[in-house]
Structures are given as structure tokens and as C-alpha cells.
Design a protein around this motif. Structure first.
Motif, PDB file in Angstrom:
ATOM      1  N   ASN A   1       1.644   4.586   2.160  1.00  0.00           N
ATOM      2  CA  ASN A   1       1.881   4.795   0.734  1.00  0.00           C
ATOM      3  C   ASN A   1       1.651   3.503  -0.055  1.00  0.00           C
ATOM      4  OD1 ASN A   1       2.622   6.362  -1.544  1.00  0.00           O
ATOM      5  ND2 ASN A   1       4.661   5.444  -1.473  1.00  0.00           N
ATOM      6  N   ASP A   2       2.120   2.374   0.480  1.00  0.00           N
ATOM      7  CA  ASP A   2       1.901   1.079  -0.173  1.00  0.00           C
ATOM      8  C   ASP A   2       0.410   0.750  -0.254  1.00  0.00           C
ATOM      9  OD1 ASP A   2       4.620   0.794  -0.444  1.00  0.00           O
ATOM     10  OD2 ASP A   2       4.837  -0.647   1.204  1.00  0.00           O
ATOM     11  N   CYS A   3      -0.329   1.061   0.808  1.00  0.00           N
ATOM     12  CA  CYS A   3      -1.777   0.808   0.821  1.00  0.00           C
ATOM     13  C   CYS A   3      -2.484   1.626  -0.250  1.00  0.00           C
ATOM     14  CB  CYS A   3      -2.367   1.143   2.194  1.00  0.00           C
ATOM     15  SG  CYS A   3      -1.916   0.006   3.495  1.00  0.00           S
ATOM     16  N   LEU A   4      -2.165   2.910  -0.332  1.00  0.00           N
ATOM     17  CA  LEU A   4      -2.799   3.765  -1.333  1.00  0.00           C
ATOM     18  C   LEU A   4      -2.411   3.354  -2.746  1.00  0.00           C
ATOM     19  CD1 LEU A   4      -2.498   7.225   0.435  1.00  0.00           C
ATOM     20  CD2 LEU A   4      -4.570   5.845   0.126  1.00  0.00           C
ATOM     21  N   ASP A   5      -1.148   2.981  -2.932  1.00  0.00           N
ATOM     22  CA  ASP A   5      -0.709   2.515  -4.247  1.00  0.00           C
ATOM     23  C   ASP A   5      -1.457   1.244  -4.644  1.00  0.00           C
ATOM     24  OD1 ASP A   5       1.243   2.879  -6.485  1.00  0.00           O
ATOM     25  OD2 ASP A   5       1.802   0.851  -5.852  1.00  0.00           O
TER      26      ASP A   5
ATOM     27  N   LEU B   1       5.965  -0.723  15.035  1.00  0.00           N
ATOM     28  CA  LEU B   1       4.859  -0.393  14.141  1.00  0.00           C
ATOM     29  C   LEU B   1       3.793  -1.490  14.183  1.00  0.00           C
ATOM     30  CD1 LEU B   1       3.429   1.244  11.980  1.00  0.00           C
ATOM     31  CD2 LEU B   1       4.953   0.201  10.273  1.00  0.00           C
ATOM     32  N   ALA B   2       4.220  -2.734  14.188  1.00  0.00           N
ATOM     33  CA  ALA B   2       3.265  -3.847  14.259  1.00  0.00           C
ATOM     34  C   ALA B   2       2.453  -3.762  15.554  1.00  0.00           C
ATOM     35  CB  ALA B   2       4.001  -5.181  14.175  1.00  0.00           C
ATOM     36  N   THR B   3       3.113  -3.455  16.651  1.00  0.00           N
ATOM     37  CA  THR B   3       2.428  -3.324  17.942  1.00  0.00           C
ATOM     38  C   THR B   3       1.458  -2.149  17.915  1.00  0.00           C
ATOM     39  OG1 THR B   3       4.368  -4.239  19.047  1.00  0.00           O
ATOM     40  CG2 THR B   3       2.783  -3.069  20.419  1.00  0.00           C
ATOM     41  N   TYR B   4       1.891  -1.037  17.343  1.00  0.00           N
ATOM     42  CA  TYR B   4       1.008   0.129  17.223  1.00  0.00           C
ATOM     43  C   TYR B   4      -0.247  -0.225  16.415  1.00  0.00           C
ATOM     44  CZ  TYR B   4      -0.910   4.474  15.474  1.00  0.00           C
ATOM     45  OH  TYR B   4      -1.773   5.476  15.129  1.00  0.00           O
TER      46      TYR B   4
ATOM     47  N   ASP C   1      -4.211  -4.884   2.119  1.00  0.00           N
ATOM     48  CA  ASP C   1      -3.293  -6.005   1.878  1.00  0.00           C
ATOM     49  C   ASP C   1      -1.857  -5.728   2.318  1.00  0.00           C
ATOM     50  OD1 ASP C   1      -2.779  -8.664   0.818  1.00  0.00           O
ATOM     51  OD2 ASP C   1      -1.684  -7.619  -0.786  1.00  0.00           O
ATOM     52  N   PRO C   2      -1.265  -4.553   2.023  1.00  0.00           N
ATOM     53  CA  PRO C   2       0.099  -4.310   2.512  1.00  0.00           C
ATOM     54  C   PRO C   2       0.226  -4.356   4.032  1.00  0.00           C
ATOM     55  CG  PRO C   2      -0.440  -2.752   0.783  1.00  0.00           C
ATOM     56  CD  PRO C   2      -1.709  -3.477   1.121  1.00  0.00           C
ATOM     57  N   ILE C   3      -0.805  -3.942   4.745  1.00  0.00           N
ATOM     58  CA  ILE C   3      -0.764  -3.995   6.212  1.00  0.00           C
ATOM     59  C   ILE C   3      -0.791  -5.441   6.686  1.00  0.00           C
ATOM     60  CG2 ILE C   3      -1.997  -3.405   8.350  1.00  0.00           C
ATOM     61  CD1 ILE C   3      -2.869  -0.810   6.997  1.00  0.00           C
ATOM     62  N   TYR C   4      -1.678  -6.251   6.090  1.00  0.00           N
ATOM     63  CA  TYR C   4      -1.742  -7.668   6.471  1.00  0.00           C
ATOM     64  C   TYR C   4      -0.414  -8.367   6.194  1.00  0.00           C
ATOM     65  CZ  TYR C   4      -6.827  -7.091   6.739  1.00  0.00           C
ATOM     66  OH  TYR C   4      -8.093  -6.683   7.056  1.00  0.00           O
ATOM     67  N   LYS C   5       0.190  -8.064   5.056  1.00  0.00           N
ATOM     68  CA  LYS C   5       1.488  -8.677   4.731  1.00  0.00           C
ATOM     69  C   LYS C   5       2.559  -8.225   5.719  1.00  0.00           C
ATOM     70  CE  LYS C   5       0.746  -9.434  -0.177  1.00  0.00           C
ATOM     71  NZ  LYS C   5       1.030  -8.964  -1.536  1.00  0.00           N
TER      72      LYS C   5
ATOM     73  N   CYS D   1     -11.956 -10.268   5.974  1.00  0.00           N
ATOM     74  CA  CYS D   1     -12.584 -10.059   4.673  1.00  0.00           C
ATOM     75  C   CYS D   1     -13.390  -8.757   4.665  1.00  0.00           C
ATOM     76  CB  CYS D   1     -13.468 -11.249   4.328  1.00  0.00           C
ATOM     77  SG  CYS D   1     -14.233 -11.106   2.723  1.00  0.00           S
ATOM     78  N   CYS D   2     -12.919  -7.792   3.927  1.00  0.00           N
ATOM     79  CA  CYS D   2     -13.618  -6.513   3.698  1.00  0.00           C
ATOM     80  C   CYS D   2     -14.088  -5.830   4.983  1.00  0.00           C
ATOM     81  CB  CYS D   2     -14.805  -6.737   2.766  1.00  0.00           C
ATOM     82  SG  CYS D   2     -14.431  -7.667   1.293  1.00  0.00           S
ATOM     83  N   PRO D   3     -13.196  -5.525   5.923  1.00  0.00           N
ATOM     84  CA  PRO D   3     -13.638  -4.979   7.204  1.00  0.00           C
ATOM     85  C   PRO D   3     -14.026  -3.491   7.186  1.00  0.00           C
ATOM     86  CG  PRO D   3     -11.269  -5.140   7.196  1.00  0.00           C
ATOM     87  CD  PRO D   3     -11.752  -5.753   5.909  1.00  0.00           C
TER      88      PRO D   3
END
Length: 196
Positions: A154-158, A86-89, A134-138, A120-122
Motif C-alpha cells: 500500500n505504501d509503494c502504491l501510494d 518480511l525482510a527475509t522474504y 522507495d518504501p521497500i528500500y526504506k 537505480c530504476c530496476p
């Protein structure tokens, strides 16, 4: 014919008693309050959904609650990706959605870096971009096998809707109202009624 002249003593919000402040705040909340960042929040959500291939429907938020429903337009094999795959994708397909080249300035000349990036705010340039991503960066800092693409979205939307709810809640506080009242030079009668 008769003419009357009335004299009023006017107060700034900070000069009112606590009771009068509370009355003025409640009147503002129920008759004149307007949350002014809905369009910016909507633009961030729409951009995120478009770039990551999802559809978010039946969403709403206010100062107390939020709810949403989404579905992925991705293939099932992508929705179930996890860990390093997933990280590679994400790095291969969404790097430009997550990062922008850093700019360096020397005098009046600027140039884009080919090495350094800024996160920052891309998406739209509004701060809520950072909340939704933020969940993706983490995840990219430490990929784990138990997080799938679907879980990550789902984490991103939450995270996004929680940030919108919190922001709306903060604009309804007495402190925010006091700042708004001072910035607009609103004047009040001693009982807390707004003087027109």
C-alpha cells in the motif's frame, strides 16, 4: 479582385506581458496540453504488480488527486508477514526485482559485478521505478514489526501515485509552459494568442 497584406508583430513567450503570458498559458492548458509520460508510468505499475503478485484496479491520477484500489494475489500468510520475516522474504524472493548487478567498465570491456548491486530504476529503467520501490528500500534498511507485506505494498502504491500526481502537476506550471514554448519556438501576438 483585391489582395490585402497584413503585418503582425510576433513575440516570444518571455517578451509578453504577465497578463498575456497568463492568457497563453491558460489557452495551452485547456486546448493543447498533453501529459506525455502516462505510458511509462503505466509500464512501471504493471511491472511492479506482476512481480509482487498484486492487482491494481480503478486507479486514476491527475494534477490534483489520485485514487487506486488493489488486492493481493499472495497467500494470506505472506500478506501478514512483518519485521525480519518480511525482510527475509523480500530478500529471498524479490532480490532480482529490487537490485541489478552493477556494471564495471575498463576501456571497451564491461563486466557484471557479482558483489555490488545497483538499485537505480530496476523495473523498467524509468525514474518512477525508484518512487514505487522507495518504501521497500526504506523498510529493508530498518525492518519494523508493525509493517506487514500488505502495508508495504500500500505504501509503494501510494508513493507511486503521489509521484505521478506531482509530476503531472509540475508539467502544468507556467515555468514548464515557458520552457515548452521556447523549445518549440512558438510565437504569440501581443495579447497572448498563439500565432499559427
Amino acid at each position: 479582385m483585391r489582395t490585402e497584406t497584413r503585418t503582425y508583430t510576433l513575440y516570444q513567450i518571455t517578451e509578453l506581458s504577465e497578463e498575456a503570458k497568463e492568457k497563453a498559458h491558460n489557452e495551452w492548458l485547456y486546448s493543447r496540453y498533453f501529459y506525455g509520460w502516462t505510458d511509462e508510468n503505466r509500464q512501471t505499475l504493471d511491472t511492479f504488480c506482476e512481480r509482487f503478485g498484486i492487482v491494481c484496479r480503478n486507479w486514476r491520477y491527475d494534477a490534483c488527486n489520485y485514487s487506486y484500489d488493489y488486492r493481493s494475489r499472495q497467500e494470506d500468510c505472506i500478506d501478514s508477514l512483518s519485521g525480519w520475516r518480511l525482510a527475509t522474504y523480500l530478500m529471498n524472493n524479490h532480490w532480482n526485482d529490487l537490485c541489478t548487478p552493477k556494471y564495471f567498465w575498463k576501456g571497451m570491456k564491461g563486466r557484471k559485478s557479482r558483489i555490488f548491486v545497483d538499485t537505480c530504476c530496476p523495473l523498467t529503467g524509468y525514474y518512477i521505478d525508484d518512487c514505487i520501490l522507495d518504501p521497500i528500500y526504506k523498510f529493508l534498511k530498518s525492518p519494523t514489526e508493525n509493517v506487514t507485506f500488505d502495508d508495504l505494498i500500500n505504501d509503494c502504491l501510494d508513493s507511486f501515485f503521489r509521484a505521478c500526481r506531482d509530476d503531472m502537476e509540475s508539467t502544468q506550471t507556467l515555468e514548464y509552459f515557458t520552457e515548452e514554448s521556447n523549445a518549440n519556438n512558438w510565437e504569440y501576438l501581443s495579447d497572448g494568442n498563439l500565432f499559427n
